[in-house]
Design an enzyme around this catalytic site. Structure first.
Site, short mmCIF file in Angstrom:
data_model
loop_
_atom_site.label_atom_id
_atom_site.label_comp_id
_atom_site.label_asym_id
_atom_site.label_seq_id
_atom_site.Cartn_x
_atom_site.Cartn_y
_atom_site.Cartn_z
N ARG A 67 0.84 -1.22 0.00
CA ARG A 67 0.00 0.00 0.00
C ARG A 67 0.87 1.26 0.00
NH1 ARG A 67 -3.27 -3.45 3.66
NH2 ARG A 67 -1.47 -3.20 5.01
N ILE A 68 1.77 1.38 0.99
CA ILE A 68 2.52 2.63 1.14
C ILE A 68 3.58 2.76 0.04
CG2 ILE A 68 4.04 3.97 2.67
CD1 ILE A 68 2.56 2.50 5.03
N SER A 115 9.84 2.67 7.01
CA SER A 115 9.17 1.39 7.31
C SER A 115 9.44 1.04 8.78
CB SER A 115 9.62 0.29 6.34
OG SER A 115 11.01 0.05 6.43
N ARG A 116 10.51 0.32 9.04
CA ARG A 116 10.94 0.03 10.41
C ARG A 116 12.45 0.10 10.44
NH1 ARG A 116 6.55 1.04 11.93
NH2 ARG A 116 5.07 -0.29 13.02
N ASP A 151 12.97 8.06 8.98
CA ASP A 151 11.88 8.31 9.92
C ASP A 151 11.95 7.32 11.08
OD1 ASP A 151 9.30 9.44 10.73
OD2 ASP A 151 8.44 7.51 10.13
N GLU A 166 15.20 2.53 18.29
CA GLU A 166 14.38 3.67 18.70
C GLU A 166 14.15 3.67 20.20
OE1 GLU A 166 10.68 4.61 16.46
OE2 GLU A 166 11.88 4.01 14.72
N HIS A 175 10.01 9.26 13.79
CA HIS A 175 8.89 8.33 13.52
C HIS A 175 7.54 9.08 13.44
CE1 HIS A 175 7.78 3.80 14.06
NE2 HIS A 175 6.93 4.40 13.22
N ALA A 231 5.91 9.55 10.35
CA ALA A 231 5.38 9.41 8.99
C ALA A 231 3.86 9.38 8.94
CB ALA A 231 5.97 8.17 8.31
N SER A 232 3.20 8.84 9.97
CA SER A 232 1.74 8.79 9.92
C SER A 232 1.10 9.96 10.66
CB SER A 232 1.24 7.47 10.53
OG SER A 232 1.51 7.45 11.91
#
Ligand SMILES: NC(=O)c1ccc[n+]([C@@H]2O[C@H](COP(=O)([O-])OP(=O)(O)OC[C@H]3O[C@@H](n4cnc5c(N)ncnc54)[C@H](O)[C@@H]3O)[C@@H](O)[C@H]2O)c1
Ligand SMILES: O=C(O)[C@H](O)CO
Length: 391
Positions: free
Chosen positions: A174-175, A271-272, A296, A301, A319, A321-322
């Site tokens: 999707r992304i 992503s991660r 991001d 983390e 982090h 991005a959303s």
């Protein structure tokens, strides 16, 4: 740890649902209270809750929990939730690498996630990181604020032009596909992608858009599906990473693979963190000052690997991005509806790629769970897709 601060909504509700964090908006609270939940939101001033904190929140009676990607949802928590009478857990995130889904399944607990509502927001941040890194925006901003600007110069902060270059996508779900479209439509880039599955929709889009450009007398754009990540890394001018994090993508970008990339390439990761071997990346950035990254997410983390924060060829953000209002409120709503739907015994929504019917504030959501990742293992029924059937 006992005594974490909580805020309670609908104290007399029949199901007890805990949210480990306050979440944006109020739609998600209504989604739960409308179906008879008592909602307890942990308001403790602590960024990341420990397993012990969450055990205390679950207590001796809990029907469902909404948790965060920073929490360790494994055997201990699912066993405790099961013992407390729980049936449902949802991450307020699409990624669920912090969740031991097998453990949840063993305890009969449904695991929800929040796909779709963050696709465009996350892709936009990846595009922002791409531009920031390619055009050295953060470096130039620092320079300006430091009072170093003495006037226009032919060689001041020269970066990379994107138009007509090749963008590489690893993980064209999707992304990844949404990001690819932004770079193709916005900057007329060609695309090469690597994914375990063919992205037919992306391919069809690029083909049609290329035809359109040709019809306008412009240079068309092209796509290619690579057979390996190496092929993407060698060929692309910009590489953006959008796979899930699992065993197959852990350190997918390592020292050897970085060495295949163009010396002035741009690498983006929204992503991660562990998809990149970050220590190897730091060494690569030091050795190749024209190579740039936009990150991001980070391997450890909230920490960065030593040296990363000092490198001018790295753009780093925490982090986010959303992080658009619409998306974050929508993520909260989907997470709440996963839990509410499971507690009410609703089936799984038939199309997790179309979650919009759940987000309309002005109508009741469908009587379904938007996205449960272990639905098959738990034998959950799938909705017949009749969106008219409302809560
Ligand atoms: N930084 C953020 O805030 C943020 C926001 C949203 C999502 N994410 C991350 O992005 C990920 C992707 O989200 P999505 O909604 O696009 O998911 P998705 O499932 O639609 O896409 C993931 C893609 O990765 C592919 N993939 C899996 N293993 C692979 C491998 N070994 N090599 C190449 N491709 C592989 C899958 O086939 C799939 O197409 C999430 O799992 C999450 O970890 C991060
Ligand atoms: O997986 C996710 O949803 C993100 O990392 C947070 O938006």
């Amino acid at each position: 740890m006992a005594g974490l601060a909580v805020q309670i909504y609908n104290g007399g509700g029949v199901f007890r649902v805990v949210s480990t964090k306050p979440m944006p908006g109020t739609q998600w609270i209504r989604a739960l209270t409308n179906v008879g939940c008592r909602v307890e939101v942990c308001t403790e001033n602590k960024t990341i809750l420990s397993v012990e904190d969450i055990l205390a929140l679950i207590g001796s009676r809990c029907d469902g929990v909404i948790g965060q990607l920073t929490e360790d949802w494994g055997e201990t928590l699912f066993a405790a939730l099961k013992k407390a009478g729980g049936h449902a857990y949802s991450n307020m995130a699409v990624g669920y690498n912090n969740v031991d889904v097998n453990a949840a399944t063993r305890h009969g607990i449904a695991v929800g996630n929040t796909p779709g509502v963050l696709t465009e927001t996350t892709a936009e941040l990846a595009a922002a990181l791409t531009l920031s890194a390619a055009r050295r925006v953060v470096e130039a901003d620092d320079f300006m604020r430091a009072g170093k600007y003495e006037g226009w110069l032919p060689s001041l902060f020269v970066g990379n032009l994107l138009k007509g270059q090749t963008v590489g996508i690893i993980g064209a779900g999707r992304i990844g596909s949404a990001y690819a479209r932004m770079m193709i439509e916005g900057f007329k880039m060609n695309v090469i992608y690597y994914d375990l599955y063919q992205s037919t929709r992306l391919e069809k889009f690029v083909t049609a858009y290329g035809e359109f450009l040709k019809s306008q007398g412009e240079t068309p754009v092209y796509w290619r599906r690579a057979t390996s990540p190496e092929e993407v890394l060698k060929e692309a001018d910009v590489v953006s990473l959008h796979p899930i994090l699992d065993k197959t993508t852990y350190h997918l970008i390592n020292k050897e693979r970085l060495s295949l990339m163009k010396k002035d390439a741009v690498l983006v990761n929204a992503s991660r963190g562990p998809v990149i071997d970050e220590a190897a990346l730091v060494e690569h950035l030091k050795a190749n000052p024209m190579f740039r990254v936009g990150l991001d997410v980070f391997e450890d983390e909230p920490f960065m690997k030593p040296g990363l924060g000092e490198l001018p060829n790295a753009v780093v953000v925490p982090h986010i991005a959303s992080a658009s209002k619409w998306t974050r409120e929508g993520m909260a709503t989907l997470a709440a509806l996963n839990v509410a739907g499971k507690l009410k015994g609703y089936p799984l929504w038939s199309n997790p790629n179309n979650i919009m019917p759940f987000l309309d504030e002005h109508s009741r959501p469908p009587a379904a769970c938007p996205s449960i990742v272990n639905s098959k293992a738990l034998g959950l029924l799938v909705s017949d897709g009749k969106a008219e059937s409302k809560l």
